[in-house]
Design an enzyme around this catalytic site. Structure first.
Site: not given
Ligand code: NDP
Length: 246
Positions: A143, A156
């Site tokens: 990030s 975070y």
């Molecule tokens: P979302 O919340 O849309 O997606 C997060 C995903 O992670 C979900 O599909 C969720 O699926 C999964 N997840 C969470 N916990 C678990 C777990 N224990 N096991 C398996 N899957 C898990 O957020 P983003 O798409 O934004 O996030 C994706 C990545 O991008 C993350 O690493 C985030 O830190 C990073 N990021 C995002 C930014 C933003 O502004 N959105 C900026 C910078 C980085 P489920 O709950 O079904 O398990």
């Protein structure tokens, strides 16, 4: 279709929403065989069906990245299905940010578990197969918070600094010797469900103010696809993608 994506077997964690979902759809459109992993199985099946209706190849595997057993099982299923693992996108992540003095210790633990240990368990699950193949690509989601700390983001950000260290260590140890590429993707504010995990009212208020400025998860998916599609002798080690508005 993109040349170096076609037929690649790609595992994407956190593929049930946001960046993971957009990446799965784009890579499938580009000819990859995508394996979508997350905990919400129903959502994975809906996305897989959409991909298949569009002519792509996709499967859903329920996996919690916090469980080393789930991650090993995920890799085993993929090896049995396809005989290889070309790419792992370590994308799953959560962001329940808060001020340190709120002492939300359980949330600190969750972020460390999902954002750091989850990435390591993903690497542990695929690395032996990729070393055997003498090829592979591990893409880790950090990030802009992996470079800069702001009030309320300490834990975070710490997890995303850690992902940078892990990605760089992997590159130094593996890329030149076993041909396994290591790429770090550092998104800025992106419109996804990530902000739903915030429980601190102060941080939620800030998130509500700025969330409209975020970019589409498709912008991050394109960066990931670009890194995969480069020829095998070319390593895209780091990409940062920010909204122009911030
Ligand atoms: P979302 O919340 O849309 O997606 C997060 C995903 O992670 C979900 O599909 C969720 O699926 C999964 N997840 C969470 N916990 C678990 C777990 N224990 N096991 C398996 N899957 C898990 O957020 P983003 O798409 O934004 O996030 C994706 C990545 O991008 C993350 O690493 C985030 O830190 C990073 N990021 C995002 C930014 C933003 O502004 N959105 C900026 C910078 C980085 P489920 O709950 O079904 O398990």
């Amino acid at each position: 279709m993109e040349k170096n994506i076609i037929n690649k077997v790609v595992i994407i964690t956190g593929a049930s929403s946001g960046i993971g979902e957009a990446t799965a759809k784009l890579l499938a459109q580009s000819g990859a065989k995508v394996v979508l992993a997350a905990r919400r199985e129903e959502r994975l099946h809906t996305i897989v069906n959409e991909i298949k209706q569009g002519g792509g190849e996709a499967v859903a595997v329920k996996a919690d990245v916090v469980s080393p057993e789930d991650m090993q099982n995920l890799a085993k299923i993929v090896r049995e299905m396809y005989g290889r693992i070309d790419v792992l996108v370590n994308n799953a992540g959560i962001m329940p940010s808060s001020r340190m003095n709120e002492l939300r210790v359980a949330e600190w633990d969750q972020m460390i578990d999902v954002n750091i240990k989850g990435v390591l368990y993903g690497i542990a699950a695929v690395l032996p197969t990729m070393r055997e193949q003498q090829s592979g690509h591990i893409i880790n989601l950090s990030s802009t918070s992996g470079y800069q700390v702001s009030p309320t983001s300490a834990v975070y950000a710490a997890t995303k600094f850690a992902v940078r260290a892990i990605s760089e260590g992997l590159r130094l140890e593996e890329t030149a010797t076993s041909g396994i590429r290591s790429t770090l993707i550092a998104p800025g504010l992106t419109k996804t469900e990530l902000f739903d995990s915030i429980t601190s009212p102060e941080v939620q208020a800030i998130a509500n103010q700025i969330s409209g400025l975020g970019i589409s998860p498709n912008s991050i998916a394109r960066a990931i696809a670009f890194a995969i599609n480069e020829p095998d002798d070319t390593l895209i080690s780091e990409i940062m993608v920010r909204p122009t508005a911030l």
